[in-house]
Design a protein around this motif. Structure first.
Motif: not given
Lengths: 158, 154
Positions: A68-73, A109-111, B144-152
């Motif tokens: 999830i944390a990897d933001f590479r395109k 979504a990632p999560a 993207v990361l902030r949304d992921a945090v929100k979702q969990v």
């Protein structure tokens, strides 16, 4: 934990890593990169593993965080085939159904991907809650929403 | 696979870092003669060197950023930690690139008395575009990361 033990454990649990890479990356090259990155992150995080949870539970946490944390395109998904098929894929083909399911999960979504991956691994709500940091109730609510979303995705892209 | 140097991500970051170190080192070595550093005021030289060092530090921090995520209890905690690190790095990224543009403008306009405002306007325009562009890129990554945090989160 020494290197041999670690590599043996990785080998025993590599299916988990392949699934996570499959869910989070479309292109085979990206999957390979992610797999490599997860194994490295696991190895470097080994000192933090105190054995309070199962190795697989700890592995899910680190692997999902890395994915999830990897933001590479990501690279665009390209698929090369040796020969063009003569007929379209059979609708009832389990491989085709599996591919469709992975495509639908890929659109989440990632999560959400993390939650559904853990669910599909047959983990209990309690285990999913321990890995993600959500409450058991919340896991249930969120999984219901995700399942509904996947159904919609499968209907809209038959 | 367990060695940092064999990782694809590491290789990419290392290659970029090497390029930047080489390019800025060449600038540091030759700017004094090539761009008449001796004729510029001391403050202009200091500003330029400081900006180069800031950009190089940014690259080194970028390399450190791809280091282990570590074990932080659960996924939400680990993602929150990553988000925090990413925000700090994004701010430093925008600031260091902005400082580089300002330093270039200060250095090259230091001895110009006529039409100095042209340099200032050009540097201002470049700075605005650069900051806007970088902020957008980092903003999207953080989102993207902030949304992921929100979702969990509950």
């Amino acid at each position: 934990m020494d290197e041999t033990t670690f590599l043996r454990l990785i080998e025993d649990h590599q299916d988990i890593l392949y699934k996570i890479c499959r869910v989070y990356r479309s292109a085979p090259e990206d999957r390979k990169d992610l797999f490599q990155e997860i194994v490295y992150q696991l190895w470097k995080s080994v000192p933090g593993f105190r054995g309070q949870s199962a190795f697989s539970t700890w592995m899910y946490r680190v692997a999902l965080t890395t994915a999830i944390a990897d933001f590479r395109k990501p690279r665009p998904p390209l698929r090369y085939v040796e020969q063009l098929p003569d007929r379209p894929g059979e609708p009832g083909n389990p491989e085709e159904a599996r591919e469709r399911l992975f495509r639908a999960i890929g659109a989440l979504a990632p999560a959400e991907k993390a939650l559904i991956t853990l669910y599909l691994e047959d983990l209990s709500y309690r285990e999913i809650a321990a890995i993600t940091g959500l409450s058991e109730n919340n896991v249930g609510v969120k999984l219901n929403r995700i399942r509904h979303k996947i159904e919609q995705l499968l209907k809209s892209h038959p | 696979m367990l060695q940092a140097r064999t990782r694809t991500v590491y290789k990419q970051v290392r290659r970029q870092l090497l390029w930047e170190v080489c390019a800025f080192s060449v600038i540091l070595i030759f700017y004094y003669d090539a761009f008449d550093g001796a004729r510029k005021p001391v403050y202009a030289n200091i500003v330029l060197v400081a900006a180069i060092l800031a950009v190089l530090t940014h690259s080194l921090l970028g390399y450190r950023r791809v280091q282990p995520v570590g074990e932080t209890g659960h996924l939400r905690g680990a993602l929150e930690k990553q988000l925090k690190r990413l925000r700090v790095y994004a701010i430093y990224s925008v600031l260091s690139r902005g400082a580089w543009t300002i330093a270039l403008a200060v250095f090259f306009s230091a001895t110009i008395t006529v039409h100095g405002w042209v340099f200032a306007a050009a540097a201002g325009a470049i700075l605005t575009v650069q900051v806007f562009w970088l902020s957008r890129i980092w903003g999207a990554r953080i989102r993207v990361l902030r949304d992921a945090v929100k979702q969990v989160s509950a």
